[in-house]
Write a protein that holds these residues in place. Structure first.
Motif, PDB file in Angstrom:
ATOM      1  N   ARG A   1      -5.477 -12.214  -5.841  1.00  0.00           N
ATOM      2  CA  ARG A   1      -5.846 -11.920  -4.448  1.00  0.00           C
ATOM      3  C   ARG A   1      -4.692 -12.253  -3.501  1.00  0.00           C
TER       4      ARG A   1
ATOM      5  N   ARG B   1      -2.156  -9.558  -3.908  1.00  0.00           N
ATOM      6  CA  ARG B   1      -2.671  -8.354  -3.259  1.00  0.00           C
ATOM      7  C   ARG B   1      -2.472  -8.425  -1.747  1.00  0.00           C
ATOM      8  N   ASP B   2      -2.754  -9.587  -1.173  1.00  0.00           N
ATOM      9  CA  ASP B   2      -2.597  -9.753   0.263  1.00  0.00           C
ATOM     10  C   ASP B   2      -1.139  -9.610   0.689  1.00  0.00           C
TER      11      ASP B   2
ATOM     12  N   LEU C   1      -0.483  -5.978   0.637  1.00  0.00           N
ATOM     13  CA  LEU C   1      -1.212  -5.419   1.770  1.00  0.00           C
ATOM     14  C   LEU C   1      -0.458  -5.646   3.079  1.00  0.00           C
TER      15      LEU C   1
ATOM     16  N   ASP D   1     -13.711 -10.088   1.644  1.00  0.00           N
ATOM     17  CA  ASP D   1     -12.598  -9.546   2.424  1.00  0.00           C
ATOM     18  C   ASP D   1     -13.049  -9.000   3.772  1.00  0.00           C
TER      19      ASP D   1
ATOM     20  N   VAL E   1     -10.578  -7.166   6.395  1.00  0.00           N
ATOM     21  CA  VAL E   1     -10.750  -5.738   6.664  1.00  0.00           C
ATOM     22  C   VAL E   1     -10.922  -5.509   8.163  1.00  0.00           C
TER      23      VAL E   1
ATOM     24  N   THR F   1      -7.441   1.416  -0.769  1.00  0.00           N
ATOM     25  CA  THR F   1      -6.068   0.912  -0.839  1.00  0.00           C
ATOM     26  C   THR F   1      -6.049  -0.531  -1.315  1.00  0.00           C
ATOM     27  N   MET F   2      -6.946  -1.354  -0.792  1.00  0.00           N
ATOM     28  CA  MET F   2      -7.009  -2.755  -1.204  1.00  0.00           C
ATOM     29  C   MET F   2      -7.379  -2.865  -2.675  1.00  0.00           C
ATOM     30  N   HIS F   3      -8.275  -2.014  -3.127  1.00  0.00           N
ATOM     31  CA  HIS F   3      -8.698  -2.005  -4.529  1.00  0.00           C
ATOM     32  C   HIS F   3      -7.511  -1.643  -5.432  1.00  0.00           C
TER      33      HIS F   3
END
Length: 106
Positions: free
Chosen positions: A26, A29-30, A33, A63, A67, A89-91
């Motif tokens: 995560r 990912r952030d 992002l 999230d 979001v 996109t986050m997925h």
């Protein structure tokens, strides 16, 4: 069903490792992002933006707040992106982050 002490410790250990992996994935990912969002927002401070996202994400199991911030920032910048597109996109970035962590790339 009774568990032996050894089996309990094994399950606990696996749970902890899975949880740590989720947190690491995560966080990665952030980071991805933040880079993606700063590019769309035409900002040149992805580290500062990542810190803004981290401040929101820390301590929340979902999230939703993250979001909401991203959608608000995109809206203020005049960028039209739907909640569904952002979620997609986050997925995708979650999978990319997991692959990077598995391969040792970060």
């Amino acid at each position: 069903m009774a568990f032996t002490e050894e089996r309990k410790l094994e399950l606990e250990s696996r749970y902890i490792l899975d949880f740590e992996r989720l947190l690491a994935t995560r966080a990665r990912r952030d980071c991805l992002l933040a880079g993606w969002a700063t590019n769309l927002l035409r900002r040149n401070d992805s580290r500062a933006y990542l810190q803004e996202l981290n401040d929101i994400a820390i301590g929340t199991p979902t999230d939703d707040d993250l979001v909401a911030k991203l959608l608000r920032d995109f809206d203020l910048a005049g960028i039209k992106i739907s909640k569904d597109d952002l979620a997609r996109t986050m997925h995708e970035m979650m999978f990319e982050a997991a692959e990077e962590l598995d391969s040792g790339r970060t």
